[in-house]
Design an enzyme around this catalytic site. Structure first.
Site, mmCIF file in Angstrom:
data_model
loop_
_atom_site.group_PDB
_atom_site.id
_atom_site.type_symbol
_atom_site.label_atom_id
_atom_site.label_comp_id
_atom_site.label_asym_id
_atom_site.label_seq_id
_atom_site.Cartn_x
_atom_site.Cartn_y
_atom_site.Cartn_z
ATOM 1 N N HIS A 171 0.825 -1.225 0.000
ATOM 2 C CA HIS A 171 0.000 0.000 0.000
ATOM 3 C C HIS A 171 0.855 1.269 0.000
ATOM 4 C CE1 HIS A 171 -3.627 -2.275 0.337
ATOM 5 N NE2 HIS A 171 -3.259 -2.837 1.489
ATOM 6 N N ASP A 207 -2.120 -10.611 -2.518
ATOM 7 C CA ASP A 207 -2.733 -10.187 -1.258
ATOM 8 C C ASP A 207 -4.226 -9.933 -1.535
ATOM 9 O OD1 ASP A 207 -1.850 -8.829 1.592
ATOM 10 O OD2 ASP A 207 -3.532 -7.730 0.691
ATOM 11 N N HIS A 209 -5.914 -7.411 -0.722
ATOM 12 C CA HIS A 209 -6.150 -6.000 -1.049
ATOM 13 C C HIS A 209 -5.401 -5.599 -2.311
ATOM 14 C CE1 HIS A 209 -6.622 -6.260 3.403
ATOM 15 N NE2 HIS A 209 -7.674 -5.500 3.157
ATOM 16 N N ASP A 296 -4.519 -12.917 3.490
ATOM 17 C CA ASP A 296 -5.816 -12.369 3.898
ATOM 18 C C ASP A 296 -6.928 -12.777 2.931
ATOM 19 O OD1 ASP A 296 -4.314 -10.724 2.220
ATOM 20 O OD2 ASP A 296 -4.578 -8.905 3.423
HETATM 21 C C1 SP5 Z 1 -1.020 -5.206 3.801
HETATM 22 C C2 SP5 Z 1 -2.488 -5.242 4.069
HETATM 23 O O1 SP5 Z 1 -3.088 -6.300 3.986
HETATM 24 N N1 SP5 Z 1 -3.070 -4.105 4.450
HETATM 25 C C3 SP5 Z 1 -4.446 -4.057 4.692
HETATM 26 C C4 SP5 Z 1 -4.883 -2.729 5.200
HETATM 27 C C5 SP5 Z 1 -6.339 -2.760 5.520
HETATM 28 N N2 SP5 Z 1 -6.705 -1.627 6.292
HETATM 29 C C6 SP5 Z 1 -8.098 -1.491 6.524
HETATM 30 C C7 SP5 Z 1 -8.582 -2.482 7.512
HETATM 31 C C8 SP5 Z 1 -10.056 -2.413 7.613
HETATM 32 C C9 SP5 Z 1 -10.513 -3.356 8.685
HETATM 33 N N3 SP5 Z 1 -11.852 -3.664 8.442
HETATM 34 C C10 SP5 Z 1 -12.438 -4.472 9.457
HETATM 35 C C11 SP5 Z 1 -13.734 -4.969 8.959
HETATM 36 C C12 SP5 Z 1 -14.268 -5.991 9.918
HETATM 37 N N4 SP5 Z 1 -15.409 -6.615 9.337
HETATM 38 ZN ZN ZN Z 2 -3.993 -7.207 2.438
#
Ligand code: SP5
Ligand code: ZN
Length: 372
Positions: A171, A207, A209, A296
């Site tokens: 990111h 990943d 994301h 993830d």
């Molecule tokens: C490297 C990587 O995987 N970074 C991911 C960053 C995500 N940041 C946002 C996290 C949002 C958490 N959402 C929780 C939802 C629960 N249902």
């Molecule tokens: Zn991620």
């Protein structure tokens, strides 16, 4: 396969992140990397190596030196200002609309780095989920050295090597940290490979994301092809990038391929996307693939909504290695701690063409493996 690991990540010992303004237990914690380390050590087939110091030059080859300086001094600034806080997170971000109607000249004059740490964190940061603590900079520098040492192993003749990077990187953009990421380990690795070999390099990002940072860094570059399989940003972080119509511009036009997937995407959906991704990678020359490896995508991940099982990681690793290209595999996300070790072991054994035998049933609960 050799594994590169540094204990420096333990200094990035965060416990809390904020989600929509609420403090929640941190997802990107030190235990993640330790779980993977334990599993690979227990496997016996993964010799460990420590990273070597590669200095700052490979970092500023893809990042703004101002970002490096901010991250280096941020925690001492917090202390100097007498802020009593467990971590630094931004107060205010320079939303584009704050400057609406102003000329680009006015914007560059006004939207400059402020002096207070809370403002500087907003200037360089993307979101409040990448808290910065005393050991963050050292950990982030070590993660870059892990990635570059992994590159050294592969350029030195290994077919593949694995860098247990933490914090993750994809990111982080040229001038921005965020999403648990500070320096873009995979982008720094890819740039180092381009410079060392003169070849084109492909980055495969698996990943959950979208790797907005990696996409941004190579957006108008013709020598690095970025291919990413991820959750559709219509419903998932980073929300503002990751759509299929983002293909790159200039020399990079056609070099960026985003493959967004629906919620609930399962093994077969995922493997079909992997085949599409690998076809795009093999369509151009090059001998090395940098893999941004996230777990993830796992069915039990607390922040993802895919339904992958441990078995599919073995198959993805197998298919990526079957390209015949050398692999620099770098760890990104993955937050279901009980399964991380087995998922990493499955992926890496698949990439080596070795069978994957899950740990005995006695370890089932501990390791959280969901049968395929
Ligand atoms: C490297 C990587 O995987 N970074 C991911 C960053 C995500 N940041 C946002 C996290 C949002 C958490 N959402 C929780 C939802 C629960 N249902
Ligand atoms: Zn991620």
């Amino acid at each position: 396969m050799q594994v590169v690991y540094s204990p420096a990540h333990l200094g990035h010992d965060i416990t809390v992140e904020t989600f929509m303004g609420m403090p929640i237990p941190a997802n990107e914690v030190a235990e993640r990397a330790e779980k993977i380390r334990w599993a690979l050590e227990a496997d016996g087939g993964f010799p460990f190596a420590a990273p070597t110091d590669h200095g700052e030059a490979p970092i500023t080859a893809v990042h703004d030196p101002g970002l490096v300086r901010f991250l280096e001094v941020a925690w001492s600034e917090v202390r100097r200002q007498g802020l009593v806080r467990p971590f630094l997170s931004a107060d205010t971000y320079p939303n584009r609309q704050m400057f609406e109607g102003m000329t680009p000249e006015a914007v560059s004059r006004l939207a400059r780095e402020p002096e207070q740490a809370a403002g500087r964190a907003g200037f360089w940061g993307l979101d409040t989920a990448a808290p910065l603590v005393a050991g963050t900079y050292s950990a982030a520098r070590a993660a870059v050295d892990v990635a570059l040492t992994t590159v050294d192993l592969v350029l030195g003749g290994a077919t593949s090597a694995y860098g247990l990077c933490r914090p993750p990187g994809h990111h982080a953009a040229r001038s921005m940290y965020g999403g648990y990421c500070f320096f873009n380990n995979a982008a720094i690795a890819a740039e180092a490979i381009v410079r060392a070999t003169g070849e084109r390099v492909a980055i495969l990002d698996v990943d959950y994301h979208h790797g907005n940072g990696t996409q941004q860094i190579f957006w108008n570059r013709g020598d690095v092809r970025y291919v990413s399989i991820h959750a559709d940003p219509d419903r998932a972080y980073p929300y503002f990038l990751g759509r299929a119509d983002e293909v790159g511009e200039g020399a990079g036009a056609g070099e960026n391929l985003n493959l967004p997937l629906r919620g609930g995407a399962a093994n077969d959906d995922y493997l079909a996307a992997v085949d599409t991704a690998l076809e795009a990678i093999l369509a151009v020359t090059g001998s090395v693939i940098v893999v941004s490896l996230g777990f993830d995508t796992y069915g039990l991940d607390p922040i993802g909504d895919f339904a992958l099982t441990t078995d599919v990681y073995h198959e993805v690793g197998r298919r990526v290695a079957a390209t015949g290209r050398r692999l620099v595999v770098l760890q990104e996300g993955g937050y279901h701690r009980p399964s991380l070790g087995e998922n990493a072991r499955a992926w890496l054994r698949g990439a080596e063409g070795r069978a994957f035998d899950p740990l005995p049933a006695a370890g089932f609960g501990d390791h959280g493996v969901v049968a395929g």
